[in-house]
Structure formats: structure tokens, C-alpha cells
Design a protein around this motif. Structure first.
Motif, PDB file in Angstrom:
ATOM      1  N   VAL A  54       5.623 -17.359 -14.516  1.00  0.00           N
ATOM      2  CA  VAL A  54       5.984 -16.074 -13.939  1.00  0.00           C
ATOM      3  C   VAL A  54       6.091 -16.247 -12.430  1.00  0.00           C
ATOM      4  O   VAL A  54       5.130 -16.661 -11.780  1.00  0.00           O
ATOM      5  N   ALA A  55       7.262 -15.949 -11.887  1.00  0.00           N
ATOM      6  CA  ALA A  55       7.477 -15.990 -10.443  1.00  0.00           C
ATOM      7  C   ALA A  55       7.321 -14.573  -9.913  1.00  0.00           C
ATOM      8  O   ALA A  55       8.022 -13.661 -10.354  1.00  0.00           O
ATOM      9  N   LEU A  56       6.367 -14.391  -8.989  1.00  0.00           N
ATOM     10  CA  LEU A  56       6.146 -13.096  -8.358  1.00  0.00           C
ATOM     11  C   LEU A  56       6.654 -13.157  -6.928  1.00  0.00           C
ATOM     12  O   LEU A  56       6.322 -14.079  -6.189  1.00  0.00           O
ATOM     13  N   GLU A  57       7.440 -12.164  -6.552  1.00  0.00           N
ATOM     14  CA  GLU A  57       7.982 -12.099  -5.197  1.00  0.00           C
ATOM     15  C   GLU A  57       7.641 -10.756  -4.569  1.00  0.00           C
ATOM     16  O   GLU A  57       7.980  -9.709  -5.134  1.00  0.00           O
ATOM     17  N   LEU A  58       6.961 -10.792  -3.408  1.00  0.00           N
ATOM     18  CA  LEU A  58       6.824  -9.577  -2.615  1.00  0.00           C
ATOM     19  C   LEU A  58       8.207  -9.332  -2.046  1.00  0.00           C
ATOM     20  O   LEU A  58       8.719 -10.149  -1.288  1.00  0.00           O
ATOM     21  N   ASN A  59       8.833  -8.243  -2.427  1.00  0.00           N
ATOM     22  CA  ASN A  59      10.214  -8.028  -2.044  1.00  0.00           C
ATOM     23  C   ASN A  59      10.370  -7.010  -0.928  1.00  0.00           C
ATOM     24  O   ASN A  59      11.221  -7.170  -0.062  1.00  0.00           O
ATOM     25  N   ARG A  60       9.544  -5.957  -0.956  1.00  0.00           N
ATOM     26  CA  ARG A  60       9.733  -4.896   0.033  1.00  0.00           C
ATOM     27  C   ARG A  60       8.446  -4.107   0.236  1.00  0.00           C
ATOM     28  O   ARG A  60       7.713  -3.861  -0.718  1.00  0.00           O
ATOM     29  N   PHE A  61       8.189  -3.725   1.484  1.00  0.00           N
ATOM     30  CA  PHE A  61       7.117  -2.797   1.836  1.00  0.00           C
ATOM     31  C   PHE A  61       7.770  -1.525   2.367  1.00  0.00           C
ATOM     32  O   PHE A  61       8.637  -1.606   3.231  1.00  0.00           O
ATOM     33  N   GLU A  62       7.366  -0.382   1.856  1.00  0.00           N
ATOM     34  CA  GLU A  62       7.876   0.911   2.327  1.00  0.00           C
ATOM     35  C   GLU A  62       6.709   1.784   2.765  1.00  0.00           C
ATOM     36  O   GLU A  62       5.842   2.095   1.946  1.00  0.00           O
ATOM     37  N   PRO A  63       6.688   2.194   4.036  1.00  0.00           N
ATOM     38  CA  PRO A  63       5.602   3.073   4.488  1.00  0.00           C
ATOM     39  C   PRO A  63       5.647   4.425   3.787  1.00  0.00           C
ATOM     40  O   PRO A  63       6.714   5.005   3.596  1.00  0.00           O
ATOM     41  N   ARG A  64       4.488   4.904   3.377  1.00  0.00           N
ATOM     42  CA  ARG A  64       4.289   6.232   2.794  1.00  0.00           C
ATOM     43  C   ARG A  64       3.134   6.875   3.531  1.00  0.00           C
ATOM     44  O   ARG A  64       2.431   6.215   4.285  1.00  0.00           O
ATOM     45  N   ASP A  65       2.876   8.156   3.295  1.00  0.00           N
ATOM     46  CA  ASP A  65       1.736   8.822   3.921  1.00  0.00           C
ATOM     47  C   ASP A  65       0.451   8.093   3.570  1.00  0.00           C
ATOM     48  O   ASP A  65       0.049   8.065   2.412  1.00  0.00           O
ATOM     49  N   LYS A  66      -0.180   7.458   4.565  1.00  0.00           N
ATOM     50  CA  LYS A  66      -1.450   6.742   4.398  1.00  0.00           C
ATOM     51  C   LYS A  66      -1.422   5.714   3.268  1.00  0.00           C
ATOM     52  O   LYS A  66      -2.421   5.463   2.601  1.00  0.00           O
ATOM     53  N   ALA A  67      -0.247   5.143   3.025  1.00  0.00           N
ATOM     54  CA  ALA A  67      -0.113   4.147   1.962  1.00  0.00           C
ATOM     55  C   ALA A  67       1.080   3.237   2.257  1.00  0.00           C
ATOM     56  O   ALA A  67       1.882   3.507   3.146  1.00  0.00           O
ATOM     57  N   CYS A  68       1.159   2.195   1.489  1.00  0.00           N
ATOM     58  CA  CYS A  68       2.285   1.272   1.571  1.00  0.00           C
ATOM     59  C   CYS A  68       2.797   1.056   0.148  1.00  0.00           C
ATOM     60  O   CYS A  68       2.053   0.575  -0.707  1.00  0.00           O
ATOM     61  N   ASP A  94       2.917  -2.097   8.220  1.00  0.00           N
ATOM     62  CA  ASP A  94       3.140  -2.947   9.379  1.00  0.00           C
ATOM     63  C   ASP A  94       1.872  -3.638   9.883  1.00  0.00           C
ATOM     64  O   ASP A  94       1.925  -4.461  10.782  1.00  0.00           O
ATOM     65  N   GLU A  95       0.728  -3.350   9.275  1.00  0.00           N
ATOM     66  CA  GLU A  95      -0.522  -4.008   9.642  1.00  0.00           C
ATOM     67  C   GLU A  95      -0.870  -5.173   8.717  1.00  0.00           C
ATOM     68  O   GLU A  95      -1.825  -5.897   8.969  1.00  0.00           O
ATOM     69  N   VAL A  96      -0.104  -5.363   7.655  1.00  0.00           N
ATOM     70  CA  VAL A  96      -0.384  -6.436   6.693  1.00  0.00           C
ATOM     71  C   VAL A  96       0.274  -7.731   7.171  1.00  0.00           C
ATOM     72  O   VAL A  96       1.458  -7.751   7.471  1.00  0.00           O
ATOM     73  N   SER A  97      -0.525  -8.810   7.217  1.00  0.00           N
ATOM     74  CA  SER A  97       0.026 -10.112   7.591  1.00  0.00           C
ATOM     75  C   SER A  97       0.069 -11.074   6.411  1.00  0.00           C
ATOM     76  O   SER A  97       0.832 -12.029   6.411  1.00  0.00           O
ATOM     77  N   ARG A  98      -0.780 -10.788   5.423  1.00  0.00           N
ATOM     78  CA  ARG A  98      -0.881 -11.719   4.290  1.00  0.00           C
ATOM     79  C   ARG A  98      -1.392 -10.976   3.070  1.00  0.00           C
ATOM     80  O   ARG A  98      -2.236 -10.086   3.180  1.00  0.00           O
ATOM     81  N   VAL A  99      -0.863 -11.378   1.906  1.00  0.00           N
ATOM     82  CA  VAL A  99      -1.366 -10.892   0.629  1.00  0.00           C
ATOM     83  C   VAL A  99      -1.765 -12.124  -0.170  1.00  0.00           C
ATOM     84  O   VAL A  99      -0.979 -13.064  -0.308  1.00  0.00           O
TER      85      VAL A  99
END
Length: 147
Positions: free
Chosen positions: A36-50, A109-114
Motif C-alpha cells: 500500500v502506497a500512502l501519499e500525503l497529497n494536500r493540506f487544507e486549513p479549516r477552523d482550528k483544524a487541518c 502551515d505549522e506542520v513540518s513532518r508527519v
């Protein structure tokens, strides 16, 4: 004359050993590509969430009824900011799927690594070592995805 044959035999042995190493490397690469290949593809800001878009490509010939991920998020200073359990299943065999989930109390925008800390379940018939089944990549700018 005997020295010439010895040198030639040594070169032949070295070439055979190198060829075997390349063949083994190719075989292990093919084995690693299946899973299984997992790809972080997109981050979208939401109210107090990502909101996180995760592309999951099940390259196996077996459907996975579950794929439970233990994810750890790090901030720009490398400090753990959140740990999150996510159900990314079910995944059909030989199929790519997009999974969306929200990481609350995280600014994108505060995440540098998962970190994929663990895969706690990968469904029936997938084998014992679920973490080894999964490969990770990231398309999110300035965010590393590792395991």
C-alpha cells in the motif's frame, strides 16, 4: 599462463557476484513496491483544524477491510504537536482511493513532518507486519511523510 587464468576467473567471479547483488536488489525493490502506497497529497486549513487528503494505492491483489494508521504530527521546531489514529480502510484490491480526514487543533502551515508511527491493523489476510506493507510519500510542500 596460470596467473592469467586465475585473474580471469577472479574477474568472472566478481562480475557474477555483482550481477547477483543487482538481481537481489531488483527482487527486493519489486517486493517493496507491492503493498500500500500512502501519499500525503494536500493540506487544507479549516477552523482550528487541518483537512488532510491522503491517496492510498493498494497494489496488492487482496482487499483490505481495515488500515488503521497511528500518525504523529511535528511542528516547525520538530516538537510533537498531535497524535492521531486514522482508519484509512477499506481498500479494494489493485485500486487507488482518496481518504479525507481532519486533524483538529492543528494549523496546516505549522506542520513540518508527519510520522507513520505504526499500522495497528491492516485487515484479515494481509499478514502480520502491517507497517512493512506500507510505503509513504508526500506532495505537501515542506511537509515530510516518513515511517
Amino acid at each position: 599462463m596460470a596467473l592469467f587464468h586465475f585473474a580471469r576467473a577472479a574477474r568472472t567471479s566478481a562480475l557474477l557476484a555483482a550481477g547477483a547483488a543487482v538481481a537481489l536488489g531488483c527482487a527486493s525493490s519489486a517486493f517493496a513496491a507491492s503493498g500500500v502506497a500512502l501519499e500525503l497529497n494536500r493540506f487544507e486549513p479549516r477552523d482550528k483544524a487541518c483537512r488532510i487528503s491522503l491517496v492510498a494505492n493498494n497494489t496488492t491483489d487482496k482487499a483490505l477491510d481495515s488500515l488503521k494508521l497511528d500518525l504523529v504530527f511535528f511542528d516547525k521546531q520538530g516538537v510533537i504537536s498531535r497524535r492521531l489514529a486514522v482508519e484509512a480502510g477499506p481498500l479494494r484490491a489493485s485500486k487507488t482511493t482518496v481518504k479525507l480526514f481532519e486533524a483538529t487543533e492543528i494549523a496546516c502551515d505549522e506542520v513540518s513532518r508527519v510520522l507513520l508511527n505504526d499500522v495497528t491493523s491492516c485487515g484479515a489476510g494481509a499478514g502480520e507486519d502491517c507497517l512493512a506493507l506500507v510505503g509513504v510519500t508526500s506532495r505537501v510542500k515542506d511537509v515530510e511523510f516518513s515511517k
